[in-house]
Design a protein around this motif. Structure first.
Motif, PDB file in Angstrom:
ATOM      1  N   PHE A   1      -3.315  -7.038  13.695  1.00 49.33           N
ATOM      2  CA  PHE A   1      -3.395  -8.192  14.597  1.00 49.33           C
ATOM      3  C   PHE A   1      -3.618  -7.702  16.019  1.00 49.33           C
ATOM      4  O   PHE A   1      -3.003  -6.701  16.419  1.00 49.33           O
ATOM      5  CB  PHE A   1      -2.069  -8.964  14.512  1.00 49.33           C
ATOM      6  CG  PHE A   1      -1.814  -9.932  15.644  1.00 49.33           C
ATOM      7  CD1 PHE A   1      -2.206 -11.255  15.532  1.00 49.33           C
ATOM      8  CD2 PHE A   1      -1.176  -9.527  16.806  1.00 49.33           C
ATOM      9  CE1 PHE A   1      -1.964 -12.146  16.568  1.00 49.33           C
ATOM     10  CE2 PHE A   1      -0.936 -10.412  17.848  1.00 49.33           C
ATOM     11  CZ  PHE A   1      -1.340 -11.733  17.726  1.00 49.33           C
TER      12      PHE A   1
ATOM     13  N   THR B   1      -9.859  -7.466  13.118  1.00 48.16           N
ATOM     14  CA  THR B   1     -10.514  -7.631  11.830  1.00 48.16           C
ATOM     15  C   THR B   1     -10.797  -6.236  11.283  1.00 48.16           C
ATOM     16  O   THR B   1     -10.376  -5.229  11.862  1.00 48.16           O
ATOM     17  CB  THR B   1     -11.852  -8.394  11.979  1.00 48.16           C
ATOM     18  OG1 THR B   1     -12.776  -7.561  12.699  1.00 48.16           O
ATOM     19  CG2 THR B   1     -11.655  -9.713  12.730  1.00 48.16           C
TER      20      THR B   1
ATOM     21  N   ASP C   1     -11.346  -8.005   5.425  1.00 48.77           N
ATOM     22  CA  ASP C   1     -10.562  -8.860   6.296  1.00 48.77           C
ATOM     23  C   ASP C   1      -9.450  -9.464   5.451  1.00 48.77           C
ATOM     24  O   ASP C   1      -9.705  -9.981   4.351  1.00 48.77           O
ATOM     25  CB  ASP C   1     -11.417  -9.993   6.876  1.00 48.77           C
ATOM     26  CG  ASP C   1     -12.402  -9.531   7.938  1.00 48.77           C
ATOM     27  OD1 ASP C   1     -12.166  -8.467   8.535  1.00 48.77           O
ATOM     28  OD2 ASP C   1     -13.407 -10.234   8.158  1.00 48.77           O
TER      29      ASP C   1
ATOM     30  N   TYR D   1      -7.867 -14.133   8.110  1.00 45.20           N
ATOM     31  CA  TYR D   1      -8.405 -13.410   9.262  1.00 45.20           C
ATOM     32  C   TYR D   1      -9.908 -13.201   9.103  1.00 45.20           C
ATOM     33  O   TYR D   1     -10.437 -13.162   7.981  1.00 45.20           O
ATOM     34  CB  TYR D   1      -7.747 -12.040   9.407  1.00 45.20           C
ATOM     35  CG  TYR D   1      -6.291 -12.059   9.830  1.00 45.20           C
ATOM     36  CD1 TYR D   1      -5.927 -11.784  11.150  1.00 45.20           C
ATOM     37  CD2 TYR D   1      -5.274 -12.350   8.926  1.00 45.20           C
ATOM     38  CE1 TYR D   1      -4.598 -11.784  11.551  1.00 45.20           C
ATOM     39  CE2 TYR D   1      -3.939 -12.352   9.316  1.00 45.20           C
ATOM     40  CZ  TYR D   1      -3.612 -12.066  10.627  1.00 45.20           C
ATOM     41  OH  TYR D   1      -2.292 -12.071  11.026  1.00 45.20           O
TER      42      TYR D   1
ATOM     43  N   LYS E   1      -9.452 -18.854   4.559  1.00 45.83           N
ATOM     44  CA  LYS E   1      -8.241 -19.207   5.296  1.00 45.83           C
ATOM     45  C   LYS E   1      -7.590 -20.404   4.623  1.00 45.83           C
ATOM     46  O   LYS E   1      -7.664 -21.535   5.130  1.00 45.83           O
ATOM     47  CB  LYS E   1      -8.581 -19.499   6.756  1.00 45.83           C
ATOM     48  CG  LYS E   1      -9.262 -18.313   7.459  1.00 45.83           C
ATOM     49  CD  LYS E   1      -9.823 -18.704   8.802  1.00 45.83           C
ATOM     50  CE  LYS E   1     -10.505 -17.514   9.474  1.00 45.83           C
ATOM     51  NZ  LYS E   1     -11.678 -17.025   8.703  1.00 45.83           N
TER      52      LYS E   1
ATOM     53  N   SER F   1      -9.951 -14.546  16.060  1.00 44.41           N
ATOM     54  CA  SER F   1      -8.561 -14.992  16.141  1.00 44.41           C
ATOM     55  C   SER F   1      -8.470 -16.460  16.536  1.00 44.41           C
ATOM     56  O   SER F   1      -7.660 -17.220  15.979  1.00 44.41           O
ATOM     57  CB  SER F   1      -7.795 -14.129  17.144  1.00 44.41           C
ATOM     58  OG  SER F   1      -7.738 -12.785  16.705  1.00 44.41           O
TER      59      SER F   1
ATOM     60  N   ILE G   1      -3.140 -17.342  10.989  1.00 45.83           N
ATOM     61  CA  ILE G   1      -2.428 -16.226  11.606  1.00 45.83           C
ATOM     62  C   ILE G   1      -0.959 -16.580  11.808  1.00 45.83           C
ATOM     63  O   ILE G   1      -0.059 -15.779  11.512  1.00 45.83           O
ATOM     64  CB  ILE G   1      -3.092 -15.826  12.941  1.00 45.83           C
ATOM     65  CG1 ILE G   1      -4.457 -15.181  12.685  1.00 45.83           C
ATOM     66  CG2 ILE G   1      -2.198 -14.863  13.733  1.00 45.83           C
ATOM     67  CD1 ILE G   1      -5.259 -14.889  13.940  1.00 45.83           C
TER      68      ILE G   1
END
Length: 292
Positions: free
Chosen positions: A38, A41, A62, A66, A71, A201, A208
């Motif tokens: 974090f 990637t 990834d 991310y 996601k 991000s 995240i």
């Protein structure tokens, strides 16, 4: 345009629960999977991956939530549990035909790698960890004013709603602050890479936050269960860290030795983004690990 790893194929591969992961794959030889941290990637491995690809098949995904990976909505705590993310890695490797892999992770990716080592010892032959302690230990050592460095851990541990709103409203400032504060050598994060991290991000705030929220809940439960059962990492383990033990007042090598009997614990002078700041050092460390 998002930068890519030159000479690598960029593919999508199946993870757990129908999730697809974006990954860069290159080189030939025994497989090494590299997991990013974090707010990054797979691009964080660009220097190390190039160096290792002359000797190994290098796989840089990834993580779910991310970059260009899926996601999924956090419909329950297991969606972003490190146990689920570790299963992603094992399934991704299997999709490429690899039953056994060496696994190296940085930051969040290192937490996934740690869980993979405990849950899938038949798959993980060697384990490399960059700049973390296990989740359970992390919460135990964050005490007093020095623990303010981890304020984001507490922010994203809050119930859904407020953290996502706060971060989304100032995404570039929030994520950029970590790139600025944690880099020992800012030149290691050139503008095009920094911009790629910030774009990725900002587009992934809910996932995240869900990843971090899992580390204040279900991940602790899983670690505690393994600790209570006396579970340990069966494979050779190398840990490279900044000297967090001195900063926060704990025995970092001792923490890791409790989990990893076959341990090589190293300190680095590089900043948090060590794979980008000191790629020769990290590549040499990985090669040493693979030789054990």
């Amino acid at each position: 345009m998002t930068p890519t790893l030159p000479g690598f194929d960029h593919v999508r591969l199946p993870g757990a629960d129908g999730v697809e992961l974006a990954a860069a794959v290159g080189g030939s030889g025994s497989p090494v999977v590299l997991l990013h941290g974090f707010p990054q990637t797979h691009l964080m491995w660009r220097h190390v991956a190039e160096r290792l690809a002359g000797e190994h098949t290098v796989i840089c995904p990834d993580l779910r939530g991310y970059g260009a990976s899926d996601k999924p909505a956090a419909t329950g705590p297991e969606v972003y549990a490190k146990r689920t993310m570790a299963a992603d890695v094992v399934q991704l490797a299997a999709a490429l035909g690899h039953e056994h892999i060496a696994l190296v992770g940085h930051d969040r990716g290192a937490l996934v790698a740690f869980r993979a080592g405990l849950d899938h010892p038949e798959t993980i032959t060697h384990l490399g960890i960059l700049d973390i302690v296990p989740t359970l230990d992390m919460w135990n050592v964050l005490q007093g004013v020095p623990a303010a460095v981890g304020y984001h851990l507490f922010l994203m541990a809050q119930p859904p709603g407020l953290p996502e709103t706060m971060i989304a409203n100032s995404a570039d400032a929030f994520f950029g602050s970590f790139l600025d504060a944690w880099a020992g050598d800012p030149a290691a994060l050139p503008p095009e890479i920094r911009s790629a991290y910030l774009r990725a991000s900002a587009a992934a705030v809910p996932s995240i936050v869900a990843d971090y929220r899992a580390s204040a809940g279900v991940d602790v439960t899983h670690d505690q269960a393994d600790l209570d059962a006396g579970s340990q990492l069966a494979m050779p383990v190398t840990v490279v860290q900044q000297d967090w033990g001195a900063r926060l007042g704990y025995d970092a090598a001792g923490v890791w030795r409790a989990w990893a009997p076959d341990l090589d614990h190293r300190l680095t002078r590089a900043g948090h983004f060590m794979a980008e700041e000191a790629p020769d050092e990290i590549t040499a460390t990985i090669r040493d690990l693979l030789a054990r």
